[in-house]
Design a protein around this motif. Structure first.
Motif, PDB file in Angstrom:
ATOM      1  N   GLY A  19       0.803  -1.225   0.000  1.00 23.00           N
ATOM      2  CA  GLY A  19       0.000   0.000   0.000  1.00 23.00           C
ATOM      3  C   GLY A  19       0.829   1.265   0.000  1.00 23.00           C
ATOM      4  O   GLY A  19       0.315   2.333   0.297  1.00 23.00           O
ATOM      5  N   PRO A  42      -1.803  -4.018   5.110  1.00 27.20           N
ATOM      6  CA  PRO A  42      -2.272  -3.562   6.420  1.00 27.20           C
ATOM      7  C   PRO A  42      -2.240  -2.036   6.545  1.00 27.20           C
ATOM      8  O   PRO A  42      -3.039  -1.466   7.268  1.00 27.20           O
ATOM      9  CB  PRO A  42      -1.305  -4.217   7.408  1.00 27.20           C
ATOM     10  CG  PRO A  42      -0.122  -4.608   6.613  1.00 27.20           C
ATOM     11  CD  PRO A  42      -0.574  -4.789   5.198  1.00 27.20           C
ATOM     12  N   GLY A  43      -1.356  -1.403   5.794  1.00 28.94           N
ATOM     13  CA  GLY A  43      -1.272   0.053   5.777  1.00 28.94           C
ATOM     14  C   GLY A  43      -1.342   0.546   4.348  1.00 28.94           C
ATOM     15  O   GLY A  43      -0.581   0.085   3.499  1.00 28.94           O
ATOM     16  N   VAL A  44      -2.262   1.450   4.078  1.00 25.57           N
ATOM     17  CA  VAL A  44      -2.463   1.946   2.717  1.00 25.57           C
ATOM     18  C   VAL A  44      -2.337   3.461   2.732  1.00 25.57           C
ATOM     19  O   VAL A  44      -3.035   4.141   3.493  1.00 25.57           O
ATOM     20  CB  VAL A  44      -3.855   1.521   2.175  1.00 25.57           C
ATOM     21  CG1 VAL A  44      -4.091   2.079   0.793  1.00 25.57           C
ATOM     22  CG2 VAL A  44      -3.986   0.001   2.173  1.00 25.57           C
ATOM     23  N   ARG A  49      -5.633   4.933  -1.366  1.00 23.39           N
ATOM     24  CA  ARG A  49      -7.047   4.910  -0.976  1.00 23.39           C
ATOM     25  C   ARG A  49      -7.878   5.824  -1.869  1.00 23.39           C
ATOM     26  O   ARG A  49      -9.062   5.563  -2.100  1.00 23.39           O
ATOM     27  CB  ARG A  49      -7.176   5.328   0.492  1.00 23.39           C
ATOM     28  CG  ARG A  49      -8.215   4.540   1.240  1.00 23.39           C
ATOM     29  CD  ARG A  49      -8.318   4.901   2.717  1.00 23.39           C
ATOM     30  NE  ARG A  49      -7.263   4.274   3.512  1.00 23.39           N
ATOM     31  CZ  ARG A  49      -6.260   4.929   4.089  1.00 23.39           C
ATOM     32  NH1 ARG A  49      -6.162   6.222   3.987  1.00 23.39           N
ATOM     33  NH2 ARG A  49      -5.365   4.280   4.805  1.00 23.39           N
ATOM     34  N   CYS A  55      -9.761  -1.837  -1.527  1.00 15.26           N
ATOM     35  CA  CYS A  55      -8.693  -2.025  -0.540  1.00 15.26           C
ATOM     36  C   CYS A  55      -9.116  -3.003   0.548  1.00 15.26           C
ATOM     37  O   CYS A  55     -10.170  -2.835   1.155  1.00 15.26           O
ATOM     38  CB  CYS A  55      -8.326  -0.697   0.127  1.00 15.26           C
ATOM     39  SG  CYS A  55      -7.439   0.443  -0.931  1.00 15.26           S
ATOM     40  N   GLU A  57      -7.582  -3.704   3.862  1.00 10.19           N
ATOM     41  CA  GLU A  57      -6.539  -3.199   4.753  1.00 10.19           C
ATOM     42  C   GLU A  57      -6.260  -4.216   5.845  1.00 10.19           C
ATOM     43  O   GLU A  57      -6.747  -4.111   6.966  1.00 10.19           O
ATOM     44  CB  GLU A  57      -6.926  -1.821   5.293  1.00 10.19           C
ATOM     45  CG  GLU A  57      -6.973  -0.788   4.182  1.00 10.19           C
ATOM     46  CD  GLU A  57      -7.020   0.637   4.670  1.00 10.19           C
ATOM     47  OE1 GLU A  57      -6.259   0.987   5.592  1.00 10.19           O
ATOM     48  OE2 GLU A  57      -7.833   1.395   4.117  1.00 10.19           O
ATOM     49  N   ARG A  58      -5.441  -5.198   5.448  1.00  9.05           N
ATOM     50  CA  ARG A  58      -5.045  -6.293   6.321  1.00  9.05           C
ATOM     51  C   ARG A  58      -3.820  -6.944   5.705  1.00  9.05           C
ATOM     52  O   ARG A  58      -3.415  -6.613   4.590  1.00  9.05           O
ATOM     53  CB  ARG A  58      -6.171  -7.311   6.449  1.00  9.05           C
ATOM     54  CG  ARG A  58      -6.599  -7.895   5.113  1.00  9.05           C
ATOM     55  CD  ARG A  58      -7.510  -9.092   5.263  1.00  9.05           C
ATOM     56  NE  ARG A  58      -8.051  -9.535   4.006  1.00  9.05           N
ATOM     57  CZ  ARG A  58      -7.385 -10.199   3.063  1.00  9.05           C
ATOM     58  NH1 ARG A  58      -6.118 -10.472   3.217  1.00  9.05           N
ATOM     59  NH2 ARG A  58      -7.989 -10.596   1.963  1.00  9.05           N
TER      60      ARG A  58
END
Length: 188
Positions: A19, A42-44, A49, A55, A57-58
């Motif tokens: 991300g 996990p971080g975008v 976004r 997305c 987010e994991r």
């Protein structure tokens, strides 16, 4: 040795694992080609976004590549990129390994576009700055849409006639295209 090809994947599912900035750049490239992009990280970044992507987010999970036509492993974790690449390869899915391109099966070339013509350049090595410089050199040579349209009309008209008239019309078109590009005629 690699195979140069243009893939028509409009509407196909692409998975980008990561991300960050590289993932954002690759996602934009895939979106520009009309793919349906799914990002898993996990971080975008907000810029990812903000793109028209889905997305998750994991963290990446085995099975996230199901149904993908293309995969990009673009995390800052070399081991995870290797894991994603190995899974994609085992599934027969073209994969770009952003950290080590030679580990994947897909590389993104530098591209020059104008008037519907697209020229892709890769160095076969990790020299993207050379590929980018070459596309800058090539771009001004590409014809505009008006020339392409006129040439396509001439080609279509030539294909409606038979025999020597067709050969003559196509040879004239070939010579006009070569002259436009500053090349000698085909008989030269």
């Amino acid at each position: 040795m690699s195979l140069a090809a243009i893939l028509e994947l409009h509407g196909a599912r692409a998975v980008v694992v990561g991300g960050g900035r590289v993932a954002a750049r690759r996602a934009r490239t895939l979106l520009d080609a009309g793919l349906d992009v799914h990002v898993v990280a996990p971080g975008v970044l907000p810029e990812v976004r903000a793109l028209p992507v889905t997305c998750a987010e994991r963290g990446y999970r085995s099975g996230d590549l199901a149904g993908a036509a293309l995969v990009v492993a673009a995390t800052d974790d070399a081991h995870l990129n290797d894991t994603v690449t190995a899974e994609a390869r085992s599934l027969g899915i073209p994969v770009n390994h952003a950290g080590h391109a030679e580990r994947g099966t897909l590389r993104f070339p530098a591209v020059a576009r104008r008037g519907g013509v697209q020229v892709a350049v890769t160095t076969g090595r990790e020299l993207p700055m050379l590929a980018q410089a070459l596309t800058e050199l090539i771009a001004p040579l590409l014809p505009d849409a008006a020339h392409l349209d006129a040439w396509a009309q001439r080609r279509d008209a030539a294909l409606t006639v038979d025999g020597e008239a067709r050969a003559t019309a196509l040879a004239g078109l070939r010579d006009d295209i070569r002259a436009h590009l500053g090349l000698p005629g085909s008989s030269a």
